[in-house]
Enzyme design. Sequence first.
Site, short mmCIF file in Angstrom:
data_model
loop_
_atom_site.label_atom_id
_atom_site.label_comp_id
_atom_site.label_asym_id
_atom_site.label_seq_id
_atom_site.Cartn_x
_atom_site.Cartn_y
_atom_site.Cartn_z
N ARG A 29 0.83 -1.21 0.00
CA ARG A 29 0.00 0.00 0.00
C ARG A 29 0.86 1.26 0.00
O ARG A 29 1.89 1.32 0.68
CB ARG A 29 -0.94 -0.01 1.22
CG ARG A 29 -1.94 -1.14 1.13
CD ARG A 29 -3.11 -1.02 2.09
NE ARG A 29 -3.89 -2.25 2.02
CZ ARG A 29 -4.75 -2.54 1.05
NH1 ARG A 29 -5.00 -1.65 0.10
NH2 ARG A 29 -5.39 -3.70 1.04
N ASP A 30 0.42 2.23 -0.78
CA ASP A 30 1.13 3.51 -0.82
C ASP A 30 1.04 4.18 0.54
O ASP A 30 -0.01 4.20 1.18
CB ASP A 30 0.51 4.42 -1.90
CG ASP A 30 1.43 5.57 -2.27
OD1 ASP A 30 1.96 5.57 -3.39
OD2 ASP A 30 1.64 6.47 -1.42
N ILE A 31 2.17 4.73 0.99
CA ILE A 31 2.23 5.36 2.31
C ILE A 31 1.39 6.63 2.38
O ILE A 31 1.00 7.07 3.46
CB ILE A 31 3.72 5.63 2.69
CG1 ILE A 31 3.91 5.71 4.18
CG2 ILE A 31 4.25 6.87 1.98
CD1 ILE A 31 5.37 5.64 4.62
N VAL A 96 10.01 8.19 -6.95
CA VAL A 96 10.80 7.01 -6.53
C VAL A 96 11.27 6.32 -7.80
O VAL A 96 10.44 5.87 -8.62
CB VAL A 96 9.97 6.05 -5.66
CG1 VAL A 96 10.80 4.81 -5.33
CG2 VAL A 96 9.51 6.73 -4.37
N HIS A 100 7.34 1.36 -10.92
CA HIS A 100 6.16 0.89 -10.18
C HIS A 100 4.89 1.27 -10.90
O HIS A 100 4.83 2.28 -11.60
CB HIS A 100 6.16 1.45 -8.75
CG HIS A 100 6.32 2.93 -8.67
ND1 HIS A 100 7.55 3.55 -8.79
CD2 HIS A 100 5.42 3.93 -8.50
CE1 HIS A 100 7.39 4.86 -8.69
NE2 HIS A 100 6.11 5.12 -8.53
N HIS A 102 1.04 2.21 -10.17
CA HIS A 102 0.04 2.61 -9.16
C HIS A 102 -1.30 1.99 -9.55
O HIS A 102 -1.73 2.12 -10.70
CB HIS A 102 -0.16 4.13 -9.17
CG HIS A 102 1.00 4.96 -8.74
ND1 HIS A 102 1.08 5.53 -7.49
CD2 HIS A 102 2.10 5.36 -9.39
CE1 HIS A 102 2.19 6.25 -7.40
NE2 HIS A 102 2.83 6.17 -8.55
P1 5GP Z 1 5.82 8.23 -7.98
O1 5GP Z 1 5.59 9.67 -7.60
O2 5GP Z 1 7.30 7.94 -8.10
O3 5GP Z 1 5.04 7.77 -9.18
O4 5GP Z 1 5.22 7.38 -6.80
C1 5GP Z 1 5.95 7.09 -5.64
C2 5GP Z 1 4.94 6.70 -4.59
O5 5GP Z 1 5.64 6.03 -3.55
C3 5GP Z 1 4.22 7.88 -3.96
O6 5GP Z 1 2.83 7.75 -4.17
C4 5GP Z 1 4.60 7.80 -2.49
O7 5GP Z 1 3.54 8.12 -1.62
C5 5GP Z 1 5.03 6.35 -2.33
N1 5GP Z 1 6.05 6.14 -1.32
C6 5GP Z 1 7.20 6.86 -1.14
N2 5GP Z 1 7.92 6.36 -0.13
C7 5GP Z 1 7.22 5.28 0.34
C8 5GP Z 1 7.46 4.34 1.39
O8 5GP Z 1 8.46 4.38 2.11
N3 5GP Z 1 6.52 3.37 1.58
C9 5GP Z 1 5.40 3.30 0.81
N4 5GP Z 1 4.54 2.31 1.07
N5 5GP Z 1 5.14 4.16 -0.21
C10 5GP Z 1 6.05 5.14 -0.41
#
Ligand code: 5GP
Length: 114
Positions: A29-31, A96, A100, A102
């Site tokens: 799950r997203d944090i 990140v 990944h 979503h």
């Molecule tokens: P991006 O912006 O790269 O597409 O998505 C990265 C996602 O990773 C974000 O929605 C963010 O909330 C999530 N995220 C960042 N750090 C962590 C973490 O330590 N644990 C979890 N579960 N999600 C994370």
Amino acid sequence: MTDCIFCKIIAGEIPSSQVYRDEQATAFRDINPAAPTHILIVPNKHLDSVNQMEAADEPLIGHLFSIAKSLAAEAGLTESGYRLIVNTGAGAGQTVFHLHLHLLGGKSMNHLLG
Ligand code: 5GP
Ligand code: ZN
């Protein structure tokens, strides 16, 4: 990748709310959820983004979509709908740099992107 937060989650070095795991991929799950269901589906092997993907990774990336389909069904989203997003590059909102997918659902989303 020693400094990658998702590699650390996959290795169990950082806790996460894991919802799926197999030899190729992990989902948790997203944090900071942007919808009632917000799951991240990640390959266990490190790829920075789609830009690092090679032809040999096509089954792996397809597998991420199969996992998304199953998790969406488990969350009851098959009929109501869900959104799959892969941000690629900082300009597209990637924060990140471990590829990944979503999975977002459980609220109505408009058609517009961005
Ligand atoms: P991006 O912006 O790269 O597409 O998505 C990265 C996602 O990773 C974000 O929605 C963010 O909330 C999530 N995220 C960042 N750090 C962590 C973490 O330590 N644990 C979890 N579960 N999600 C994370
Ligand atoms: Zn990584």
